[in-house]
Write an enzyme that holds these catalytic residues in place. Structure first.
Site, mmCIF file in Angstrom:
data_model
loop_
_atom_site.group_PDB
_atom_site.id
_atom_site.type_symbol
_atom_site.label_atom_id
_atom_site.label_comp_id
_atom_site.label_asym_id
_atom_site.label_seq_id
_atom_site.Cartn_x
_atom_site.Cartn_y
_atom_site.Cartn_z
ATOM 1 N N PHE A 106 -47.261 -80.655 36.946
ATOM 2 C CA PHE A 106 -46.969 -80.263 35.568
ATOM 3 C C PHE A 106 -46.038 -81.232 34.855
ATOM 4 C CE2 PHE A 106 -43.130 -78.533 37.470
ATOM 5 C CZ PHE A 106 -42.189 -78.547 36.446
ATOM 6 N N LYS A 107 -45.272 -82.020 35.586
ATOM 7 C CA LYS A 107 -44.289 -82.899 34.952
ATOM 8 C C LYS A 107 -44.908 -84.152 34.350
ATOM 9 C CE LYS A 107 -40.664 -81.014 37.836
ATOM 10 N NZ LYS A 107 -39.595 -81.202 38.810
ATOM 11 N N ASP A 108 -46.216 -84.329 34.528
ATOM 12 C CA ASP A 108 -46.886 -85.503 33.974
ATOM 13 C C ASP A 108 -46.738 -85.585 32.457
ATOM 14 O OD1 ASP A 108 -47.882 -86.746 36.295
ATOM 15 O OD2 ASP A 108 -49.576 -85.375 36.389
ATOM 16 N N THR A 141 -41.004 -84.533 40.130
ATOM 17 C CA THR A 141 -40.437 -85.301 39.023
ATOM 18 C C THR A 141 -40.550 -86.794 39.289
ATOM 19 O OG1 THR A 141 -38.873 -83.565 38.403
ATOM 20 C CG2 THR A 141 -38.342 -85.787 37.711
#
Length: 442
Positions: A106-108, A141
């Protein structure tokens, strides 16, 4: 848009300064002075909009005063070259699959958005001094930031990660890249990595030697774009069930993702309530029960990306609901618990959630998503529909998932490619002096 510090003792900053500095001079986190409420017509039409168009509307409310509209649109559309679908798992529980970006996590979105925004400011200035990005990671991350910034001219990234405490695939995603990415393997836990980053920002000699910023969710350009996900989730759910009692459940470690969701709610996003799902690192869960925030050393768990004992972004949540510290602690706690509840699961409970979900539905959860799924299964009311964030592809935790479920999770080609690279990392103690000495030689 101006930004103030959660600690209230630093000068007001514009977006440029907030992004480039990352952390305010008083060690506080930057907060926007105003949160704009999006118009009713936007929500009336949202289910007919594409993810990129939804995100551009949200980004304009956050950043539109400080970034040229055409440039901002280019940044948003480049960042969101993939979709994040909502998938029904069982009954009234749905998964928001946030793992369709370059590193399958999701941190993309936040990492790529920040890379492009930082590059925009560098070009606007015409500056030639290299910007050095420091990022601490407990798992995803590091890979998202490393790949988001890979090859970006004028920027060098240092990824600090705890030795032996990230999955092998996660480690491959940021230690094999080379170019402008340096992996720093810290002999400690995530909180030690995060402390090294924060201390670096506060060190006068180091900041004179090199231009530093952070790509952790302490940076406004990293965490705010994650709000895009929740507007898109609402839009996709309106297509499916047109529900009025939507509950969002977010697996939470450093609390940047759920913090972005709460900013979305403050902008008018009609989510009924939120659940913060924790592993055994239950500091915020206990705050929700007692009103006392008592950070402690993190413990290692199956859901390693959530192994955080002092989540940075919780300061933003407190600030948001205390109206910049104008309310009492009791009043702030009351406002928070009216909207947010918590859940916490030890490793055996996470494993059981994964097994039960797979047996009942065939859906493969990763350990982090399992916390979110179980929190909905335990706490969803009859009239509610719940969406949990599946934050990373289960293949990123293949050894654990295979062992727990007795299956052989297929590794996507993108992950397999990382595993063919050669590890390159710098060993480091958790002593700030050693880290400072290393950076002063760069």
């Amino acid at each position: 848009m101006n930004y103030y510090s959660t600690n209230g003792k630093a000068p007001i900053a514009d977006l440029h300064k907030a992004v480039v500095k990352g952390l305010a001079e008083d060690r506080g986190l930057y907060m926007p002075e105003e949160i704009k409420i999006l118009p009713k017509v936007f929500f009336d039409n949202i289910k007919d909009m594409k993810f990129q168009d939804i995100a551009y509307n949200v980004a304009s409310a956050f950043f539109g005063e400080d970034v040229d509209p055409d440039a901002l649109q280019d940044i948003v559309y480049d960042t969101l070259s993939f979709d994040c679908p909502v998938v029904k798992v069982k009954d009234n529980i749905y998964s928001l699959e946030l793992f369709h970006g370059p590193t399958l996590a999701f941190k993309d979105v936040g990492a790529r958005f920040m890379a492009r925004l930082l590059q925009y400011f560098i070009r606007q200035e015409g500056q030639h001094e290299q910007v050095n990005v420091l990022v601490a990671t407990s798992g995803d991350t590091g890979s998202a930031v490393a790949n988001g910034f890979l090859g970006v001219e004028g920027i060098h990234v240092y990824v600090l990660y705890p030795k032996g405490k990230v999955s092998p695939i996660q480690e491959c995603q940021f230690t094999t890249l080379g170019q402008n990415i340096t992996a720093v393997e810290v002999d400690g836990v995530f909180d030690d990595c995060q402390a090294l980053v924060k201390n670096a920002f506060m060190d006068e000699a180091l900041n004179k030697h090199m231009k530093l910023t952070s790509a952790n969710s302490i940076n406004v350009a990293r965490f705010l774009p994650q709000a895009f996900y929740y507007f898109n989730a609402y839009a996709r759910m309106q297509e499916i069930v047109n529900c009025k009692s939507l509950v969002m459940c977010v697996p939470s470690g450093n609390f940047g993702n759920i913090c972005a969701a709460l900013f979305g709610h403050a902008m008018g996003l009609p989510i009924k309530r939120f659940i913060a799902a924790n592993n055994a690192n239950d500091i915020v869960f206990k705050y929700l029960q007692t009103g006392k925030y008592e950070p402690k050393a993190s413990v290692q768990t199956l859901a390693n990306a959530m192994d955080v004992g002092d989540p940075s972004n919780f300061a933003r949540i407190i600030n948001l609901y205390s109206q910049n510290n104008k309310l009492t602690n009791e009043a702030t706690h009351h406002r928070i618990t009216n909207l947010i509840s918590g859940a916490t699961y030890i490793d055996e409970e996470i494993k059981e959630a994964m097994r039960q979900c797979y047996a009942d539905t065939g859906y493969i959860l990763d350990p982090h998503g399992a916390c979110g799924y179980q929190a909905l299964a335990d706490g969803l009311q009859e009239s509610e529909v719940g969406v949990f964030c599946e934050t990373a592809h289960p293949a990123k935790f293949k050894e654990k998932v295979d062992d727990i479920l007795g299956i052989d999770v297929e590794i996507p080609d993108r992950l397999a490619a990382f595993m063919k690279g050669k590890k390159q990392s710098i060993p480091m103690t958790k002593d700030f002096k050693d880290f400072k000495d290393y950076l002063m030689k760069q």
